[in-house]
Design an enzyme around this catalytic site. Structure first.
Site, mmCIF file in Angstrom:
data_model
loop_
_atom_site.group_PDB
_atom_site.id
_atom_site.type_symbol
_atom_site.label_atom_id
_atom_site.label_comp_id
_atom_site.label_asym_id
_atom_site.label_seq_id
_atom_site.Cartn_x
_atom_site.Cartn_y
_atom_site.Cartn_z
ATOM 1 N N GLU A 149 48.186 89.920 65.006
ATOM 2 C CA GLU A 149 49.194 88.958 65.483
ATOM 3 C C GLU A 149 50.116 89.545 66.538
ATOM 4 O OE1 GLU A 149 51.211 87.337 62.065
ATOM 5 O OE2 GLU A 149 49.581 85.947 61.656
ATOM 6 N N GLU A 320 43.330 83.662 59.024
ATOM 7 C CA GLU A 320 44.146 83.659 57.804
ATOM 8 C C GLU A 320 44.504 82.211 57.501
ATOM 9 O OE1 GLU A 320 47.558 86.218 58.197
ATOM 10 O OE2 GLU A 320 46.378 87.860 59.019
HETATM 11 C C1 GAL Z 1 50.550 86.651 58.784
HETATM 12 C C2 GAL Z 1 50.135 88.112 58.851
HETATM 13 C C3 GAL Z 1 49.697 88.632 57.505
HETATM 14 C C4 GAL Z 1 50.655 88.188 56.450
HETATM 15 C C5 GAL Z 1 50.751 86.701 56.444
HETATM 16 C C6 GAL Z 1 51.659 86.138 55.372
HETATM 17 O O1 GAL Z 1 51.457 86.356 59.789
HETATM 18 O O2 GAL Z 1 49.105 88.324 59.777
HETATM 19 O O3 GAL Z 1 49.621 90.027 57.560
HETATM 20 O O4 GAL Z 1 51.896 88.770 56.702
HETATM 21 O O5 GAL Z 1 51.266 86.287 57.683
HETATM 22 O O6 GAL Z 1 51.738 84.745 55.446
#
Ligand code: GAL
Length: 642
Positions: A149, A320
């Site tokens: 990110e 994710e």
């Molecule tokens: C994303 C990140 C992850 C984790 C997740 C939690 O922004 O890439 O590592 O922190 O959020 O929601």
């Protein structure tokens, strides 16, 4: 490079370093049994790969990859550069990013590095080389993720000494003679002229606002630093692997050019947290937040799906996916049952090749201990697990990703984000909000939307293209507009500046085929909209137009707002939802597109020869809303032959 996948797949993010090694085979077996294909690992593990400088411990990662691979999973290996370990600061005390107030951002979370720091870049090149040499040909490592990110937590821009030195070099390369820069920025104003590049500082801590051209160039430079930082990694990885290279972008992170980063990668991916986003980064009122608190905004995820399809030149994933409550928004509700399945299918309906849930098992420690996983902290199933398994079963006999018909498009330009950040003119003028208002109206009309980069040359196939808030014309886009067969909506504010953020000699929109000149602009208080004759209003931004062309929309006082000539429209103001929907619907109908009037909770998408209809509401949508559709349950969807 690998061929695009036609089979859709699921995956999960996993942190073997968080759990005892005896647990790895249990987790791996359960992932496989759930029907997952991918497992992403490694992206924050630097302190375990190299606990002290030069002391490399890759043996545990070898075993983790082996265990996961032996269970039939494909590994996405992340480079660990988003989390430099504490010892890195001893080696490079000045590697920290510096905020606008000039304060170094401290160690103790993540992303604390400055993109411009040479020493840190070399450390990244070193660790990525070691990983690439060791795992580039590993049969279980089927994809790579660079860093994590970029830009998240407001980390693209850094006001460090390293950034200042690199900015001066960047400027010198861009402008050559210092007087060229002085002229481009208009530095005669307030005696801001520079005699040498060494005089130029970063545009923070000035008495009143800095020169917006200075700010814009600094933001462009900051974006370029992300691009070149990423390229250091992709150049190394390419020399050692044929597996696809991916980065996971974050929702509404706009301070670097994702198209430019994406050009060095094979697949774009993004991290989708619908409930977190609704609470903390969408411009909606509390009633809307309450209404969609367990489902997420009906358009925000879709916008990013469409954006990353463009950034990935057709190939994109969700890296994710929120499976339950997150920890980082002001409020963190649980998703309505069914949403973990629904969100995955919404991504597939927009052409995603893969969706990975974040994360496998909830961590009982540290910052994200309140963030759900597919498993609870005790290792038992959390509610998301069954839904993921259901998607995996459904994918087994789902049609291939397939193509989507072209209908509508929006030109999206990162430089315009930065320009209007440097010079908003009205407190609520943000480029993203303007673009998203168009996007929502297009979705309400039931249209497939493609996001197009600003160097698009050709609009062939699109019935409707919107170019709102564009900083400056470029030759490609002019050619695309000139050749367009569909309706093109231009404005507000489009083409109103030079690329350096000055007013051009020819006043906007400077489009010969449109006999319109914007003679003056004003911004409006949120409580002072200007009503339109046809209903709805202009809000935020209003342009006074000089024109003899046909007026399609006018204020109640008779001032022109939307001008039509042939297939072109000029839009001289920020239309509210009512007027925006009317403009989109009339334009789409004029272009021969089928226009729907969808209620807020229903959205549709044509993909792979099917029509998907998604119900983002909390109630069943009854049969009859749509021909051939029986009831659509809350958090449910239907797939019909298109
Ligand atoms: C994303 C990140 C992850 C984790 C997740 C939690 O922004 O890439 O590592 O922190 O959020 O929601």
């Amino acid at each position: 490079m690998a061929e695009p996948a036609d089979r859709r797949t699921l995956g999960v993010c996993y942190y073997p370093e968080h759990w005892p090694e005896e647990r790895w085979p249990v987790d791996a077996a359960q992932m496989a049994e759930t029907g997952l294909t991918w497992v992403r690992i490694g992206e924050f593990a630097w302190s375990r790969l190299e606990p002290t400088p030069g002391d490399l411990r890759f043996d545990w990662l070898d075993r983790a990859i082996e265990v996961l691979g032996a269970a039939g999973l494909k590994v996405i290996l992340g480079t660990p550069t988003a989390t430099p370990p504490r010892w890195m600061l001893d080696k490079h005390p000045d590697m920290l990013a510096v905020d606008k107030e000039g304060r170094a951002r401290k160690f103790g979370s993540r992303r604390h590095y400055c993109f411009s720091h040479h020493g840190y870049r070399e450390e990244c090149a070193r660790i990525v080389t070691l990983l690439a040499e060791r795992y580039g040909a590993n049969p279980h490592v089927a994809a790579w993720q660079t860093d994590n990110e970029y830009g998240c937590h407001d980390t693209t821009v850094s006001y460090s000494d390293a950034a200042r030195a690199a900015f001066r070099t960047w400027l010198a390369r861009r402008y050559g003679q210092i007087d060229t820069l002085n002229a481009a920025w208009g530095n005669i104003f307030w005696s801001m002229e520079y005699r040498t590049y060494a005089d130029i500082d970063l545009p923070n801590l000035t008495v009143t606002e800095p020169n917006p051209s200075h700010v814009l160039d600094f933001l462009r430079f900051s974006s370029d630093q992300v691009v070149s930082f990423n390229k250091v990694q992709t150049d190394i990885l390419r020399a050692h692997t044929d597996a696809p290279l991916i980065h996971n972008y974050m929702g509404r992170v706009l301070d670097f050019d994702h198209f430019a980063v994406g050009a060095d990668l094979d697949i774009a991916s993004w991290d989708s947290y619908p409930l977190g986003f609704l609470e903390d980064r969408i411009d909606v009122d509390d009633a809307w937040r309450r209404r969609f608190m367990r489902q997420g905004d009906p358009d925000f995820q879709a916008f990013h799906h469409d954006l990353y399809r463009a950034v990935g030149r057709g190939r994109w994933w969700v890296m994710e996916q929120q499976p339950g409550p997150v920890n980082w928004a002001p409020y963190n509700p649980a998703p309505q049952p069914g949403m973990a399945r629904f969100w995955a299918w919404e991504a597939f309906a927009h052409g995603a090749e893969a969706v990975c849930y974040f994360r496998w098992r909830q961590a009982p420690f540290a910052q994200e201990q309140m963030h759900a996983g597919l498993l609870r902290p005790d290792g038992e199933p959390a509610p998301g697990l069954d839904e993921a398994a259901a998607v995996a079963r459904e994918l087994a006999d789902a049609p291939a990703v397939g193509d989507a018909p072209k209908q509508a498009a929006i030109v999206f330009d990162y430089a315009s984000v930065w320009a209007w950040t440097a010079q908003p003119q009205g407190a609520d003028f943000t480029y993203f909000r303007l673009v998203f208002a168009h996007y929502r109206a297009l979705r309400r009309a039931g249209l497939n939307v493609d996001i197009l980069p600003p160097d698009t040359r050709d609009f062939t196939g699109y019935g409707l293209v919107a170019i709102p808030g564009l900083l400056a014309w470029n030759e490609s886009l002019r050619a695309a507009v000139a050749g367009a067969e569909g309706v093109v909506l231009i404005g507000p504010r489009s083409g109103s500046k030079t690329a350096q953020l000055s007013i051009p000699d020819a006043l906007p929109p400077d489009m010969q085929r449109l006999g319109v000149t914007v003679e003056r602009v004003e911004t409006l208080r949120p409580d002072a909209p200007i009503a339109l004759q046809g209903g709805g209003a202009v809000t935020s931004w209003f342009e006074h137009l000089d024109t003899d062309e046909q007026v399609q929309e006018a204020t109640v006082d008779g001032l022109p707002v939307v001008i039509a000539r042939g297939n072109l429209r000029y839009v001289g103001g920020w239309l509210d939802d009512v007027a925006m929907s009317r403009l989109i619907e009339t334009s789409a109908s004029a272009a021969g597109l089928d226009v729907l009037h969808l209620p807020d909770e229903l959205r549709t998408r044509l993909q792979g020869g099917a029509r998907y209809i998604f119900n983002h509401g909390t109630e069943t949508v009854r049969a009859g809303t749509w021909p051939g559709v029986q009831d659509i349950p809350a958090a449910g969807f239907v797939r019909l032959p298109a």
